[in-house]
Design an enzyme around this catalytic site. Structure first.
Site, short mmCIF file in Angstrom:
data_model
loop_
_atom_site.label_atom_id
_atom_site.label_comp_id
_atom_site.label_asym_id
_atom_site.label_seq_id
_atom_site.Cartn_x
_atom_site.Cartn_y
_atom_site.Cartn_z
N ASP A 125 0.84 -1.20 0.00
CA ASP A 125 0.00 0.00 0.00
C ASP A 125 0.88 1.26 0.00
O ASP A 125 0.38 2.38 -0.03
CB ASP A 125 -1.01 -0.01 1.16
CG ASP A 125 -0.36 0.04 2.52
OD1 ASP A 125 0.88 -0.09 2.63
OD2 ASP A 125 -1.11 0.20 3.52
N ASP A 159 -1.51 -6.31 -0.36
CA ASP A 159 -1.44 -5.58 0.92
C ASP A 159 -2.80 -4.96 1.22
O ASP A 159 -3.29 -4.11 0.45
CB ASP A 159 -0.37 -4.49 0.77
CG ASP A 159 0.22 -4.05 2.10
OD1 ASP A 159 -0.14 -4.64 3.13
OD2 ASP A 159 1.04 -3.12 2.09
N LYS A 161 -1.31 -9.41 3.09
CA LYS A 161 -0.53 -8.89 4.22
C LYS A 161 -1.40 -7.90 4.96
O LYS A 161 -2.16 -7.14 4.32
CB LYS A 161 0.75 -8.21 3.73
CG LYS A 161 1.55 -7.57 4.88
CD LYS A 161 2.92 -7.10 4.45
CE LYS A 161 2.95 -5.70 3.89
NZ LYS A 161 2.43 -4.65 4.80
N GLU A 191 -1.49 -5.28 8.72
CA GLU A 191 -0.69 -4.70 9.80
C GLU A 191 -1.35 -4.93 11.16
O GLU A 191 -2.58 -4.90 11.25
CB GLU A 191 -0.54 -3.18 9.56
CG GLU A 191 0.22 -2.85 8.29
CD GLU A 191 0.40 -1.35 8.07
OE1 GLU A 191 0.04 -0.55 8.97
OE2 GLU A 191 0.91 -0.97 7.00
N GLU A 202 9.16 -3.94 10.52
CA GLU A 202 9.60 -2.66 9.92
C GLU A 202 10.12 -1.71 10.99
O GLU A 202 9.44 -1.47 12.02
CB GLU A 202 8.42 -2.02 9.17
CG GLU A 202 8.79 -0.67 8.54
CD GLU A 202 7.81 -0.17 7.50
OE1 GLU A 202 6.88 -0.91 7.13
OE2 GLU A 202 7.98 0.99 7.07
O1 KIV Z 1 3.42 -1.24 1.65
C1 KIV Z 1 4.59 -1.66 1.58
O2 KIV Z 1 5.30 -1.49 0.57
C2 KIV Z 1 5.11 -2.37 2.74
C3 KIV Z 1 6.58 -2.64 2.79
C4 KIV Z 1 7.30 -1.40 3.19
C5 KIV Z 1 6.89 -3.78 3.65
O3 KIV Z 1 4.37 -2.68 3.61
#
Ligand code: KIV
Length: 265
Positions: free
Chosen positions: A44, A83, A113, A115, A182
């Site tokens: 994202d 994401d 993915k 968070e 991160e």
């Molecule tokens: O959104 C993204 O590119 C990420 C990476 C920085 C791991 O979450």
């Protein structure tokens, strides 16, 4: 051969370090795929590096799906990670399942993915149980930039470090197949990596994670502003783009382009 989540786990079992890179379009994904990059994240970060927002907060499901579909079309073998954008899964488990499903059904992603720690555990375990593999993301989780009050290294004090380490264990127990760490101190990332059987993928988390991830525009040196300390630029494409556009402009002004070579008789 197409990479699966089992292969990602196997990297750690074999002690083989691996990489993930972000991509947002088909040709970029194809270049990475053809070079054998095993994981492509449609991050994202799209919001910042492609769409010009100053954070990932405004990114929508439709933005993410549009680019995930493009990456899918350019990818044969890499594992495509979709994401989940801010507020596509934080509202309820039902909404999170619906939106994660869209990444696989419409976007063609192989996994998602998301968070967070404690607050996403129910969702992670539901997704895992219905066949949607989940990559976790702890430490500096950019969707929470407003709560953090900026982009800061996380886990510097004992309490925070303990919480991140606990969340990592809980995400593993809930079924996450891997975990992005991160902007956390290298020592904490090492400790977490050693405590988990699933692989960690670091960005600003030191050398001891099982894998490393970088953002397309950062690692190619395209990002026009100062990048974080952890960014290594493996190319200077930003300078190349400036040079090329000036050369084009000047050659056209001088009447040198297009020459005979670039014209039809
Ligand atoms: O959104 C993204 O590119 C990420 C990476 C920085 C791991 O979450």
């Amino acid at each position: 051969m197409a990479i699966t989540v089992r292969d990602v786990r196997a990297f750690k079992e074999r002690g083989e370090k691996f990489v993930m890179l972000t991509a947002y379009d088909a040709f970029s994904a194809q270049l990475l795929d053809e070079e054998g990059i095993p994981l492509i994240l449609v991050g994202d970060t799209l919001g910042m590096v492609m769409l010009g927002y100053d954070s990932t907060v405004p990114v929508t499901m439709e933005d993410q799906l549009h680019h995930t579909k493009a990456v899918r079309r350019g990818t044969k073998n890499a594992l495509v990670v979709g994401d989940m954008p801010f507020m596509s899964y934080q509202g309820s488990v039902t909404e999170g399942i619906h939106n994660a499903g869209r990444f696989l059904k419409e976007g063609g992603a192989n996994c998602v993915k998301l968070e967070g720690g404690e607050s996403v555990l129910d969702l992670v375990s539901r997704l895992t149980s219905i066949g949607i593999p989940v990559m976790g993301h702890l430490g500096l989780t950019p969707q929470s930039v407003n709560a953090f009050g900026g982009y800061r290294v996380q886990g510097r004090d004992d309490e925070q470090a303990h919480k991140i380490a606990e969340d990592a264990k809980s995400l593993e127990a809930a079924g996450a197949f891997s975990l992005v760490l991160e902007a956390v101190p290298a020592g904490l990332a090492k400790e977490i990596t050693e405590s988990l059987s699933i692989p960690t993928i670091g960005i600003g988390a030191g050398p001891d994670c099982d894998g490393q991830v970088l953002v397309w525009h950062d690692f190619l040196g395209i990002t026009p502003y100062r990048t974080a300390k952890f960014v290594k630029k493996y190319a200077s494409l930003g300078d190349d783009i400036r040079r090329a556009s000036n050369a084009f402009k000047d050659e056209v002004a001088r009447g040198e382009f297009p020459s005979e070579e670039y014209s039809y008789e």
